[in-house]
Write a protein that holds these residues in place. Sequence first.
Motif, PDB file in Angstrom:
ATOM      1  N   LEU A 312       0.839  -1.200   0.000  1.00 16.52           N
ATOM      2  CA  LEU A 312       0.000   0.000   0.000  1.00 16.52           C
ATOM      3  C   LEU A 312       0.875   1.252   0.000  1.00 16.52           C
ATOM      4  O   LEU A 312       0.618   2.211  -0.741  1.00 16.52           O
ATOM      5  CB  LEU A 312      -0.921  -0.028   1.221  1.00 16.52           C
ATOM      6  CG  LEU A 312      -1.945   1.101   1.359  1.00 16.52           C
ATOM      7  CD1 LEU A 312      -2.889   1.123   0.155  1.00 16.52           C
ATOM      8  CD2 LEU A 312      -2.745   0.932   2.649  1.00 16.52           C
ATOM      9  N   ARG A 313       1.917   1.243   0.810  1.00 15.51           N
ATOM     10  CA  ARG A 313       2.837   2.387   0.827  1.00 15.51           C
ATOM     11  C   ARG A 313       3.525   2.567  -0.521  1.00 15.51           C
ATOM     12  O   ARG A 313       3.715   3.704  -0.990  1.00 15.51           O
ATOM     13  CB  ARG A 313       3.900   2.182   1.909  1.00 15.51           C
ATOM     14  CG  ARG A 313       3.409   2.353   3.322  1.00 15.51           C
ATOM     15  CD  ARG A 313       4.564   2.176   4.301  1.00 15.51           C
ATOM     16  NE  ARG A 313       4.138   2.278   5.691  1.00 15.51           N
ATOM     17  CZ  ARG A 313       4.950   2.168   6.736  1.00 15.51           C
ATOM     18  NH1 ARG A 313       6.245   1.943   6.536  1.00 15.51           N
ATOM     19  NH2 ARG A 313       4.481   2.270   7.959  1.00 15.51           N
ATOM     20  N   ALA A 314       3.916   1.453  -1.142  1.00 14.63           N
ATOM     21  CA  ALA A 314       4.612   1.529  -2.427  1.00 14.63           C
ATOM     22  C   ALA A 314       3.760   2.239  -3.467  1.00 14.63           C
ATOM     23  O   ALA A 314       4.220   3.156  -4.154  1.00 14.63           O
ATOM     24  CB  ALA A 314       4.976   0.122  -2.902  1.00 14.63           C
ATOM     25  N   ARG A 315       2.519   1.813  -3.576  1.00 16.51           N
ATOM     26  CA  ARG A 315       1.627   2.415  -4.574  1.00 16.51           C
ATOM     27  C   ARG A 315       1.319   3.868  -4.243  1.00 16.51           C
ATOM     28  O   ARG A 315       1.292   4.723  -5.128  1.00 16.51           O
ATOM     29  CB  ARG A 315       0.336   1.597  -4.644  1.00 16.51           C
ATOM     30  CG  ARG A 315      -0.653   2.083  -5.687  1.00 16.51           C
ATOM     31  CD  ARG A 315      -0.064   2.028  -7.079  1.00 16.51           C
ATOM     32  NE  ARG A 315      -1.066   2.341  -8.095  1.00 16.51           N
ATOM     33  CZ  ARG A 315      -0.779   2.721  -9.327  1.00 16.51           C
ATOM     34  NH1 ARG A 315       0.483   2.826  -9.706  1.00 16.51           N
ATOM     35  NH2 ARG A 315      -1.727   2.987 -10.194  1.00 16.51           N
ATOM     36  N   CYS A 316       1.115   4.144  -2.958  1.00 16.62           N
ATOM     37  CA  CYS A 316       0.785   5.504  -2.546  1.00 16.62           C
ATOM     38  C   CYS A 316       1.972   6.439  -2.771  1.00 16.62           C
ATOM     39  O   CYS A 316       1.807   7.555  -3.289  1.00 16.62           O
ATOM     40  CB  CYS A 316       0.369   5.502  -1.071  1.00 16.62           C
ATOM     41  SG  CYS A 316      -0.708   6.856  -0.607  1.00 16.62           S
ATOM     42  N   ALA A 409      -4.785   9.633  -3.515  1.00 14.12           N
ATOM     43  CA  ALA A 409      -3.660   8.701  -3.657  1.00 14.12           C
ATOM     44  C   ALA A 409      -3.876   7.476  -2.769  1.00 14.12           C
ATOM     45  O   ALA A 409      -3.678   6.339  -3.211  1.00 14.12           O
ATOM     46  CB  ALA A 409      -2.348   9.394  -3.302  1.00 14.12           C
ATOM     47  N   TYR A 410      -4.279   7.696  -1.532  1.00 17.55           N
ATOM     48  CA  TYR A 410      -4.489   6.576  -0.613  1.00 17.55           C
ATOM     49  C   TYR A 410      -5.658   5.711  -1.079  1.00 17.55           C
ATOM     50  O   TYR A 410      -5.571   4.473  -1.077  1.00 17.55           O
ATOM     51  CB  TYR A 410      -4.752   7.109   0.792  1.00 17.55           C
ATOM     52  CG  TYR A 410      -4.798   6.030   1.853  1.00 17.55           C
ATOM     53  CD1 TYR A 410      -3.635   5.541   2.437  1.00 17.55           C
ATOM     54  CD2 TYR A 410      -6.006   5.499   2.278  1.00 17.55           C
ATOM     55  CE1 TYR A 410      -3.665   4.559   3.410  1.00 17.55           C
ATOM     56  CE2 TYR A 410      -6.054   4.505   3.251  1.00 17.55           C
ATOM     57  CZ  TYR A 410      -4.885   4.039   3.814  1.00 17.55           C
ATOM     58  OH  TYR A 410      -4.933   3.056   4.771  1.00 17.55           O
ATOM     59  N   ALA A 411      -6.739   6.351  -1.514  1.00 22.20           N
ATOM     60  CA  ALA A 411      -7.899   5.595  -1.988  1.00 22.20           C
ATOM     61  C   ALA A 411      -7.551   4.778  -3.227  1.00 22.20           C
ATOM     62  O   ALA A 411      -7.925   3.610  -3.349  1.00 22.20           O
ATOM     63  CB  ALA A 411      -9.050   6.559  -2.297  1.00 22.20           C
ATOM     64  N   SER A 412      -6.820   5.387  -4.151  1.00 27.48           N
ATOM     65  CA  SER A 412      -6.430   4.681  -5.364  1.00 27.48           C
ATOM     66  C   SER A 412      -5.483   3.535  -5.047  1.00 27.48           C
ATOM     67  O   SER A 412      -5.568   2.450  -5.637  1.00 27.48           O
ATOM     68  CB  SER A 412      -5.772   5.654  -6.346  1.00 27.48           C
ATOM     69  OG  SER A 412      -5.497   5.019  -7.582  1.00 27.48           O
ATOM     70  N   ALA A 413      -4.586   3.747  -4.077  1.00 30.32           N
ATOM     71  CA  ALA A 413      -3.664   2.681  -3.673  1.00 30.32           C
ATOM     72  C   ALA A 413      -4.420   1.514  -3.060  1.00 30.32           C
ATOM     73  O   ALA A 413      -4.111   0.349  -3.323  1.00 30.32           O
ATOM     74  CB  ALA A 413      -2.632   3.233  -2.692  1.00 30.32           C
TER      75      ALA A 413
END
Length: 426
Positions: A312-316, A409-413
């Motif tokens: 999750l952190r990576a994508r965000c 960004a968080y929602a999309s991740a």
Amino acid sequence: MATSHLPDRMSTTPLPEGTPQVCVARQPIMDLKNQVFGYELLYRAAFGDTSWAGGPGDQASARVLNDALLSLGLETLTSGKFAFLNVSHQVLLQDVVTVLPPEGIVVELLENIPATPEVEDACRSLQKRGYAIALDDFTPGCPAEALLPYAKYVKIDLLSTPPDQFAPLASRLLKSKLRLLAEKVETAEALKIASQAGCTLFQGYYFCKPTTYARGTMAPRKLAYLRLLAALNRPNVTVGSLEEIIKQDASFSYRVLRSANSAAFGLRQTVRSIHEALILIGQDRVRKWASIWAMAGMSDGVTPELVNITILRARCCELLGQSSTLTQEGSDHFLLGLCSLLDVILGKPMNLALEDLPLSTETRAALLGGDNPERHILDAVTAYERGAFEAAANAAAHGGVDADMLPDAYASALKWVWSLARSQAA
């Protein structure tokens, strides 16, 4: 199982025009086996929205049930686990929570809710309809004592409860067949204290901190996956080289082909080789998949949630890095998030864990605590995931990112991670 296409850029389900954003994050609730039992949803108004600036009160509780769940979906927010939803006094009395089915929902009553006859009636009604109720920040002699007959879970703050009161309080509550959840569990020692007192659920980031560092050589399996991670992320790796790296691990090859042939991509032809997958799906996407699988392969002995957090952190971090005015285009922000807990996963100090990885100077410095834009982006993501939204906004600004990008960004991740998980399970 059909899944939505995994997005390369930020995308969320749009809300009606004029609807303010909602900042929503999730905090894992772990069980005695270090598995995720559920997530508490943390939320507030979006940055700059003053229409309900009072925090998670009446309008905020109603908004998260509406906007956040509408835009993301409960399953995406919780990965199919229990959702602990904070409910205020007025929202409880207005029966707003019943727009959601009782399965998988825990109605968490804030500690400032008075135990009036109307509140007791509302709790009794929810209980009869199958809703589980949790009492937040429970202390001896508090007004919520009157609500214990309707509760299934009781949350006790480990930090604010005096040590000499914690065990006696837990013992008394356990006699009423209540399930106890310890909050603010940030260390292994705190986990031990809470579990010995009879708590079976734990909320806090104790599992994200190394307890001891392993001495001697790394286990062969972890070492092999660390070398794979390094090879996958070498600068200017060619399609042919990437194909050979993936073929070294049979499980990687199988996962790439299964993902490529899942309904997520809707390809009209069957992908029969790694080379075809790299051409049709894209080298960058396959490399990210394989990096995630390598990270998962190194995670023996730690909770799977640790890997979920890194993904999750990576994508965000990647999405925020794309909009930063202070970092270079093409920087390895994905690896920045993915490696942010590598010291815990490998049981080694971060400087040793990163030793053999081909990271940029900026990313390496950020992971070692340096003061640069990359570090501020990582700090923004970690603050946001804990519900420290103001701290996240400040860190984002120092990383050259508009704070308004954080909720999207968080929602999309979250959507990306959930879609990736579903494509693997298909």
